[in-house]
Design a protein around this motif. Structure first.
Motif, short mmCIF file in Angstrom:
data_model
loop_
_atom_site.label_atom_id
_atom_site.label_comp_id
_atom_site.label_asym_id
_atom_site.label_seq_id
_atom_site.Cartn_x
_atom_site.Cartn_y
_atom_site.Cartn_z
N ALA A 1 0.83 -1.20 0.00
CA ALA A 1 0.00 0.00 0.00
C ALA A 1 0.86 1.26 0.00
O ALA A 1 0.59 2.22 -0.72
CB ALA A 1 -0.93 -0.01 1.21
N GLU A 2 1.92 1.24 0.81
CA GLU A 2 2.83 2.39 0.85
C GLU A 2 3.52 2.58 -0.50
O GLU A 2 3.70 3.70 -0.98
CB GLU A 2 3.87 2.19 1.96
CG GLU A 2 3.31 2.35 3.36
CD GLU A 2 2.77 3.75 3.61
OE1 GLU A 2 3.39 4.73 3.14
OE2 GLU A 2 1.71 3.87 4.24
N ASP A 3 3.93 1.46 -1.11
CA ASP A 3 4.61 1.51 -2.41
C ASP A 3 3.68 2.10 -3.47
O ASP A 3 4.07 3.00 -4.24
CB ASP A 3 5.05 0.10 -2.80
CG ASP A 3 5.99 0.09 -3.99
OD1 ASP A 3 6.25 1.17 -4.56
OD2 ASP A 3 6.47 -1.00 -4.36
N LEU A 4 2.44 1.61 -3.52
CA LEU A 4 1.49 2.09 -4.51
C LEU A 4 1.11 3.55 -4.26
O LEU A 4 0.95 4.34 -5.20
CB LEU A 4 0.23 1.22 -4.51
CG LEU A 4 0.42 -0.24 -4.92
CD1 LEU A 4 -0.90 -0.99 -4.84
CD2 LEU A 4 1.00 -0.35 -6.32
N LYS A 5 0.98 3.90 -3.00
CA LYS A 5 0.66 5.28 -2.66
C LYS A 5 1.76 6.23 -3.14
O LYS A 5 1.49 7.30 -3.70
CB LYS A 5 0.48 5.42 -1.15
CG LYS A 5 0.11 6.83 -0.69
CD LYS A 5 -0.10 6.86 0.81
CE LYS A 5 -0.43 8.28 1.28
NZ LYS A 5 -0.63 8.32 2.76
N ALA A 6 3.03 5.82 -2.94
CA ALA A 6 4.16 6.65 -3.37
C ALA A 6 4.18 6.81 -4.88
O ALA A 6 4.65 7.83 -5.41
CB ALA A 6 5.47 6.04 -2.88
N SER A 7 3.68 5.77 -5.60
CA SER A 7 3.67 5.82 -7.06
C SER A 7 2.36 6.35 -7.62
O SER A 7 2.18 6.42 -8.84
CB SER A 7 3.92 4.40 -7.62
OG SER A 7 5.14 3.87 -7.14
N ASP A 8 1.41 6.70 -6.72
CA ASP A 8 0.10 7.23 -7.12
C ASP A 8 -0.68 6.22 -7.94
O ASP A 8 -1.33 6.55 -8.93
CB ASP A 8 0.26 8.54 -7.90
CG ASP A 8 -1.05 9.34 -7.95
OD1 ASP A 8 -1.83 9.24 -7.00
OD2 ASP A 8 -1.28 10.03 -8.96
N VAL A 9 -0.61 4.95 -7.52
CA VAL A 9 -1.34 3.87 -8.18
C VAL A 9 -2.47 3.42 -7.26
O VAL A 9 -2.26 3.20 -6.06
CB VAL A 9 -0.41 2.67 -8.49
CG1 VAL A 9 -1.21 1.49 -9.03
CG2 VAL A 9 0.66 3.10 -9.49
N GLY A 10 -3.67 3.27 -7.80
CA GLY A 10 -4.82 2.85 -7.01
C GLY A 10 -4.84 1.34 -6.80
O GLY A 10 -4.10 0.58 -7.43
N LEU A 11 -5.71 0.90 -5.89
CA LEU A 11 -5.83 -0.52 -5.56
C LEU A 11 -7.31 -0.88 -5.47
O LEU A 11 -8.09 -0.14 -4.87
CB LEU A 11 -5.13 -0.80 -4.24
CG LEU A 11 -4.92 -2.25 -3.80
CD1 LEU A 11 -4.16 -3.05 -4.86
CD2 LEU A 11 -4.15 -2.29 -2.48
N GLU A 12 -7.68 -2.00 -6.09
CA GLU A 12 -9.08 -2.41 -6.07
C GLU A 12 -9.19 -3.88 -5.71
O GLU A 12 -8.46 -4.73 -6.25
CB GLU A 12 -9.72 -2.18 -7.45
CG GLU A 12 -11.18 -2.63 -7.54
CD GLU A 12 -11.79 -2.41 -8.91
OE1 GLU A 12 -12.89 -2.93 -9.16
OE2 GLU A 12 -11.14 -1.72 -9.74
N PHE A 13 -10.10 -4.20 -4.77
CA PHE A 13 -10.37 -5.58 -4.39
C PHE A 13 -11.79 -5.94 -4.82
O PHE A 13 -12.73 -5.17 -4.60
CB PHE A 13 -10.23 -5.76 -2.87
CG PHE A 13 -8.85 -5.44 -2.36
CD1 PHE A 13 -7.77 -6.25 -2.68
CD2 PHE A 13 -8.63 -4.33 -1.57
CE1 PHE A 13 -6.49 -5.95 -2.23
CE2 PHE A 13 -7.36 -4.02 -1.10
CZ PHE A 13 -6.29 -4.84 -1.43
N LEU A 14 -11.94 -7.10 -5.42
CA LEU A 14 -13.24 -7.49 -5.97
C LEU A 14 -14.14 -8.14 -4.94
O LEU A 14 -15.35 -8.24 -5.14
CB LEU A 14 -13.03 -8.44 -7.16
CG LEU A 14 -12.21 -7.85 -8.32
CD1 LEU A 14 -12.03 -8.90 -9.43
CD2 LEU A 14 -12.86 -6.59 -8.87
#
Length: 220
Positions: free
Chosen positions: A85-98
């Motif tokens: 989550a920290e990595d994606l946040k730093a890269s401004d990438v979203g996350l979605e769970f189905l």
């Protein structure tokens, strides 16, 4: 460049199927999926590394990017999810769970990984997966786990979990209940718990035995 959704799927053992996760991602309209069968205990997940790297590159090029996963447990332990989550946040990438406790789309700036129920559930799933991996290894080697035949999957998982809480063998035994056989309804002895945990650790860490040579192999 619009919105790009990249998928990731993982099973913890070779015997587990990825079909349900892949079908779920396909139904959600995700066409680019990275998948692998890697132990929950593994420190590296090559396909996850690849999809995160691609997500960073696409985001840097100007596209809006979301990493889509069937359920948060597929990302590993709670600590793994928090780090990702920290990595994606730093890269401004979203996350979605189905599906699951964290179902839905999460903005990179959103704080969704501090949900206690979700994180504790991930730890239980991690313990279960680790137990199953050890038992699968044992079956391949023709062995069984279990302290005189009183243990089942749930008992082994719970014993491992309680040990990680630094409980004594006596206290662990008092929390467990035998569910099968002539001792059904009774607590296992501390000695049985010690043997059960030792066998679990041995099987979880053991490498599969090499296959026996086929009779006549190599003969002209």
């Amino acid at each position: 460049m619009g919105h790009i959704r990249l998928g990731y799927a993982r099973a913890c053992t070779a015997r587990q199927s990825l079909d349900a996760q892949l079908d779920s991602l396909a139904e959600a309209g995700v066409t680019r999926v990275f998948s692998e069968k890697v132990s929950t205990r593994a420190t590296r997940r090559p396909e996850l590394d690849k999809v995160v790297h691609l997500a960073r590159e696409l985001r840097a090029s100007g596209a809006r990017v979301t990493l889509v996963v069937h359920e948060h447990k597929r990302l590993g332990r709670a600590i793994d999810l928090a780090a990702l989550a920290e990595d994606l946040k730093a890269s401004d990438v979203g996350l979605e769970f189905l599906t699951g406790e964290l179902r839905g789309s999460h903005d990179p700036s959103g704080v969704v990984f501090t949900v206690p129920a979700a994180l504790s559930g991930m730890e239980r799933e991690y313990i279960r997966d680790r137990t199953l991996e050890g038992q699968e290894s044992a079956r391949r080697r023709g062995k069984t786990i279990g302290g005189a035949g009183v243990a089942d999957d749930h008992m082994v998982s719970m014993a491992v979990h309680l040990r990680e809480q630094e409980m004594s063998l006596r206290d662990i035994a008092a929390r467990l209940v035998i569910t099968t056989g002539t001792k059904k309804g009774r607590h296992p002895s501390p000695v049985t718990v010690m043997r059960m945990l030792r066998e679990h650790d041995e099987h979880a860490n053991a490498s599969p035995a090499p296959a026996a040579p086929t009779p006549g192999a190599g003969r002209p």
